[in-house]
Write a protein that holds these residues in place. Structure first.
Motif, PDB file in Angstrom:
ATOM      1  N   ILE A  24      -2.489  34.864 -13.773  1.00  0.00           N
ATOM      2  CA  ILE A  24      -2.677  33.332 -14.283  1.00  0.00           C
ATOM      3  C   ILE A  24      -2.333  32.360 -13.132  1.00  0.00           C
ATOM      4  O   ILE A  24      -1.343  32.602 -12.570  1.00  0.00           O
ATOM      5  N   SER A  25      -3.232  31.670 -12.788  1.00  0.00           N
ATOM      6  CA  SER A  25      -3.275  30.544 -11.781  1.00  0.00           C
ATOM      7  C   SER A  25      -3.043  29.381 -12.230  1.00  0.00           C
ATOM      8  O   SER A  25      -3.172  28.883 -13.569  1.00  0.00           O
ATOM      9  N   ARG A  26      -2.256  28.439 -11.199  1.00  0.00           N
ATOM     10  CA  ARG A  26      -1.837  27.256 -11.880  1.00  0.00           C
ATOM     11  C   ARG A  26      -2.207  26.199 -10.708  1.00  0.00           C
ATOM     12  O   ARG A  26      -2.441  26.503  -9.582  1.00  0.00           O
ATOM     13  N   GLU A  27      -2.559  24.924 -11.079  1.00  0.00           N
ATOM     14  CA  GLU A  27      -2.759  23.696 -10.370  1.00  0.00           C
ATOM     15  C   GLU A  27      -1.305  23.287  -9.726  1.00  0.00           C
ATOM     16  O   GLU A  27      -1.087  23.009  -8.666  1.00  0.00           O
ATOM     17  N   ASP A  28      -0.416  23.270 -10.540  1.00  0.00           N
ATOM     18  CA  ASP A  28       0.957  22.682 -10.175  1.00  0.00           C
ATOM     19  C   ASP A  28       1.722  23.452  -9.336  1.00  0.00           C
ATOM     20  O   ASP A  28       1.712  24.928  -9.484  1.00  0.00           O
ATOM     21  N   SER A  29       2.374  23.114  -8.373  1.00  0.00           N
ATOM     22  CA  SER A  29       3.330  23.849  -7.181  1.00  0.00           C
ATOM     23  C   SER A  29       4.495  23.493  -7.278  1.00  0.00           C
ATOM     24  O   SER A  29       5.045  23.912  -6.566  1.00  0.00           O
ATOM     25  N   PHE A  30       4.866  22.771  -8.179  1.00  0.00           N
ATOM     26  CA  PHE A  30       6.377  22.209  -8.254  1.00  0.00           C
ATOM     27  C   PHE A  30       7.241  23.052  -9.345  1.00  0.00           C
ATOM     28  O   PHE A  30       6.759  23.766 -10.198  1.00  0.00           O
ATOM     29  N   ASP A  31       8.612  23.077  -9.229  1.00  0.00           N
ATOM     30  CA  ASP A  31       9.504  23.578 -10.347  1.00  0.00           C
ATOM     31  C   ASP A  31      10.161  22.306 -10.694  1.00  0.00           C
ATOM     32  O   ASP A  31       9.796  21.251 -10.312  1.00  0.00           O
ATOM     33  N   GLY A  32      10.686  22.335 -12.039  1.00  0.00           N
ATOM     34  CA  GLY A  32      11.307  21.137 -12.585  1.00  0.00           C
ATOM     35  C   GLY A  32      12.362  20.458 -11.752  1.00  0.00           C
ATOM     36  O   GLY A  32      12.393  19.442 -11.975  1.00  0.00           O
ATOM     37  N   GLY A  33      13.084  21.335 -11.106  1.00  0.00           N
ATOM     38  CA  GLY A  33      14.120  20.632 -10.359  1.00  0.00           C
ATOM     39  C   GLY A  33      13.527  19.555  -9.250  1.00  0.00           C
ATOM     40  O   GLY A  33      14.092  18.583  -9.064  1.00  0.00           O
ATOM     41  N   GLN A  34      12.349  20.159  -8.656  1.00  0.00           N
ATOM     42  CA  GLN A  34      11.821  19.318  -7.532  1.00  0.00           C
ATOM     43  C   GLN A  34      11.106  18.042  -8.111  1.00  0.00           C
ATOM     44  O   GLN A  34      11.047  17.153  -7.527  1.00  0.00           O
ATOM     45  N   LEU A  35      10.881  18.068  -9.388  1.00  0.00           N
ATOM     46  CA  LEU A  35      10.284  16.860  -9.803  1.00  0.00           C
ATOM     47  C   LEU A  35      11.289  15.861 -10.600  1.00  0.00           C
ATOM     48  O   LEU A  35      10.565  14.775 -10.863  1.00  0.00           O
ATOM     49  N   ILE A  36      12.274  16.122 -10.557  1.00  0.00           N
ATOM     50  CA  ILE A  36      13.487  15.082 -10.854  1.00  0.00           C
ATOM     51  C   ILE A  36      13.227  13.685  -9.963  1.00  0.00           C
ATOM     52  O   ILE A  36      13.148  12.605 -10.466  1.00  0.00           O
ATOM     53  N   HIS A  79       2.893  19.312 -14.473  1.00  0.00           N
ATOM     54  CA  HIS A  79       3.760  20.416 -14.680  1.00  0.00           C
ATOM     55  C   HIS A  79       4.139  20.982 -15.836  1.00  0.00           C
ATOM     56  O   HIS A  79       4.295  22.147 -16.351  1.00  0.00           O
ATOM     57  N   ASN A  80       4.173  19.980 -16.834  1.00  0.00           N
ATOM     58  CA  ASN A  80       4.829  20.170 -18.334  1.00  0.00           C
ATOM     59  C   ASN A  80       3.783  20.945 -19.034  1.00  0.00           C
ATOM     60  O   ASN A  80       3.930  21.909 -19.818  1.00  0.00           O
ATOM     61  N   PHE A  81       2.419  20.384 -18.776  1.00  0.00           N
ATOM     62  CA  PHE A  81       1.350  20.735 -19.471  1.00  0.00           C
ATOM     63  C   PHE A  81       1.131  22.417 -19.259  1.00  0.00           C
ATOM     64  O   PHE A  81       0.832  23.272 -19.962  1.00  0.00           O
ATOM     65  N   GLU A  82       1.353  22.698 -17.712  1.00  0.00           N
ATOM     66  CA  GLU A  82       1.122  24.239 -17.547  1.00  0.00           C
ATOM     67  C   GLU A  82       1.961  25.074 -17.905  1.00  0.00           C
ATOM     68  O   GLU A  82       1.788  26.221 -17.989  1.00  0.00           O
ATOM     69  N   ASP A  83       3.552  24.467 -18.017  1.00  0.00           N
ATOM     70  CA  ASP A  83       4.476  25.210 -18.612  1.00  0.00           C
ATOM     71  C   ASP A  83       4.106  25.762 -19.855  1.00  0.00           C
ATOM     72  O   ASP A  83       4.280  26.832 -20.377  1.00  0.00           O
ATOM     73  N   VAL A  84       3.649  24.770 -20.959  1.00  0.00           N
ATOM     74  CA  VAL A  84       3.259  24.955 -22.217  1.00  0.00           C
ATOM     75  C   VAL A  84       2.141  25.954 -22.204  1.00  0.00           C
ATOM     76  O   VAL A  84       2.023  26.908 -23.056  1.00  0.00           O
ATOM     77  N   LYS A  85       0.964  25.552 -21.679  1.00  0.00           N
ATOM     78  CA  LYS A  85       0.024  26.487 -21.597  1.00  0.00           C
ATOM     79  C   LYS A  85       0.225  27.911 -21.059  1.00  0.00           C
ATOM     80  O   LYS A  85      -0.509  28.699 -21.783  1.00  0.00           O
ATOM     81  N   GLY A  86       1.105  27.876 -20.042  1.00  0.00           N
ATOM     82  CA  GLY A  86       1.319  29.266 -19.451  1.00  0.00           C
ATOM     83  C   GLY A  86       2.103  30.033 -20.693  1.00  0.00           C
ATOM     84  O   GLY A  86       2.104  31.290 -20.885  1.00  0.00           O
ATOM     85  N   MET A  87       2.812  29.622 -21.640  1.00  0.00           N
ATOM     86  CA  MET A  87       3.574  30.245 -22.526  1.00  0.00           C
ATOM     87  C   MET A  87       2.626  31.119 -23.470  1.00  0.00           C
ATOM     88  O   MET A  87       2.784  32.076 -24.137  1.00  0.00           O
ATOM     89  N   PHE A  88       1.570  30.538 -23.651  1.00  0.00           N
ATOM     90  CA  PHE A  88       0.379  30.954 -24.610  1.00  0.00           C
ATOM     91  C   PHE A  88      -0.119  32.355 -23.781  1.00  0.00           C
ATOM     92  O   PHE A  88      -0.296  33.131 -24.374  1.00  0.00           O
ATOM     93  N   ASP A  89      -0.369  32.169 -22.742  1.00  0.00           N
ATOM     94  CA  ASP A  89      -0.597  33.445 -21.574  1.00  0.00           C
ATOM     95  C   ASP A  89       0.409  34.365 -21.720  1.00  0.00           C
ATOM     96  O   ASP A  89       0.265  35.714 -21.881  1.00  0.00           O
TER      97      ASP A  89
END
Length: 399
Positions: free
Chosen positions: A171-183, A204-214
């Motif tokens: 699964i590929s992502r556009e987002d390259s950050f983690d939650g800590g970096q986004l604070i 970032h949040n959208f891809e975290d949720v979408k990634g859980m479906f995967d």
């Protein structure tokens, strides 16, 4: 508060996810300004769920800290009528964080009834942090991180972070950050709202949720352990004719066991697996491919011992070299019996078996008491083979 909603057909998901999902489930992920619910805040909650034949992902974003109650209220409205909550590491982080933030507003009596209801619902339903799935109160919690780490012997990955698991699944992502970096980016957005910053935060949040479906696809491996497969073929060959055959030596006598035969069993999973996994050990192999799996193992002929747990209730008979229950041993001449110990409290069984490199239960079949391996006896009847394969496959899952 910013509300973003995206909808796509469930047919975009692989067959297992389509089968697994139901409208009673809610996937969610939070973004926070830190790790402490006493000091830090939730600035975004992303939710995913099934609605008829569509998958819906909704994000609720607080443009400033004062909007956190609105985010919690929106989340409660989606969660209140759902019984199954799915997260990634949510048993440890997301669920306790939401519960404590909602409880804080409820205590201050500055929140709407929705937040008080959220605090009460999550307070009454607290999952065990280390469990992959659990029922608590009126809710069922499924933690995909815990489910993945229970499969470490199967997946054998260097990391079990969400992005690492997504990479494993291709699964590929556009987002390259983690939650800590986004604070820092969120705090910058609060000071000076900017469209690019907002896009990073929402993506970032959208891809975290979408990634859980995967990541739900990882649960497809459990279908083999749970018996959701069909045996399609069985064949064997003499181990003596196989150049890779291994020798097994009895720990007590030093005599080699009869090497028996190599068995190969093909099975078809009820739903395709998300990715091929091949595991090869000294005397067995599992080739788990999406549409078809091959289990191959070497069987031995020899004598195994079944150790009883309650050894204090048994006598050991040295001449016969096995233990009997005291209700029977009382009729044996006292000079021909001894009090059994943990090491001598067993009966013996001559059988065809396979080596099973898993943690032994105290009553498991072993060669000697100190044996670190367990052994599975091959089924005597064809109809018992299905249950045998489930037991074999359970070796890859931590209890």
């Amino acid at each position: 508060m910013i509300h973003k909603k995206e909808i796509f057909p469930i047919t975009n998901l692989p067959p297992f996810q389509q089968h697994y999902l139901n409208e009673d489930m809610l996937l969610f992920d939070i973004e926070t300004t830190g790790l402490s619910p006493a000091r830090d805040q939730i600035y975004c909650i992303g939710c995913g769920y099934l609605c008829t034949d569509n998958v819906v992902i909704e994000l609720f974003f607080a443009e400033n800290p004062q909007e956190e109650p609105h985010v919690l209220e929106a989340f409660y409205r989606l969660s209140v009528n759902r019984r199954t909550i799915i997260t990634f590491n949510g048993n440890t982080f997301d669920i306790p964080f939401v519960r404590k933030r909602a409880a804080l507003y409820a205590e201050q009596q500055t929140s709407a009834d929705n937040i008080s209801g959220l605090a009460a619902a999550f307070a009454a339903s607290e999952p065990e942090p280390k469990q992959s799935s659990a029922s608590a109160g009126n809710l069922i919690f499924i933690d995909l991180y815990r489910a993945a780490t229970r499969m470490k012997s199967l997946l054998r990955l260097p990391s079990y972070r969400q992005k690492s698991l997504e990479y494993f699944l291709g699964i590929s992502r556009e987002d390259s950050f983690d939650g800590g970096q986004l604070i820092e980016k969120y705090l910058a957005y609060v000071s000076n709202p900017d469209h690019d910053l907002l896009s990073f935060l929402l993506l970032h949040n959208f891809e975290d949720v979408k990634g859980m479906f995967d990541l739900l696809g990882l649960l497809a491996y459990e279908q083999l352990r749970d018996g959701h497969f069909q045996i399609t073929d069985i064949f064997s060959e003499s181990a003596r004719t196989n150049q890779h055959s291994a020798k097994s030596t009895d720990a007590k006598t030093g005599q080699a066991d009869n090497t028996g035969v190599f068995y190969s069993i093909k099975i078809r999973p009820a739903f395709p697996l998300p990715k091929s996994i091949h595991i090869i050990s000294e005397d067995s192999a599992a080739f788990l491919d999406p549409e078809e799996c091959l289990i191959r193992f070497q069987a031995y002929n020899g004598i195994l011992k079944y150790f009883y747990e309650d050894y204090r209730d048994y006598y050991y008979l040295p001449a016969e070299d096995y233990a009997v229950h005291k209700s029977i041993g009382v009729f044996v001449d006292p000079s021909h019996r001894k009090k059994a110990t943990a090491k001598t409290c067993y009966t013996k069984k001559e059988c065809e078996y396979i080596s099973f490199p898993a943690k032994c239960r105290s009553s498991a079949l072993r060669k000697e008491y100190q044996d670190k391996n367990c052994y599975l006896t091959l089924p005597a009847k064809p109809e018992e083979l299905h249950a045998f394969l489930c037991r074999y496959y359970s070796r890859f899952f931590r209890e």
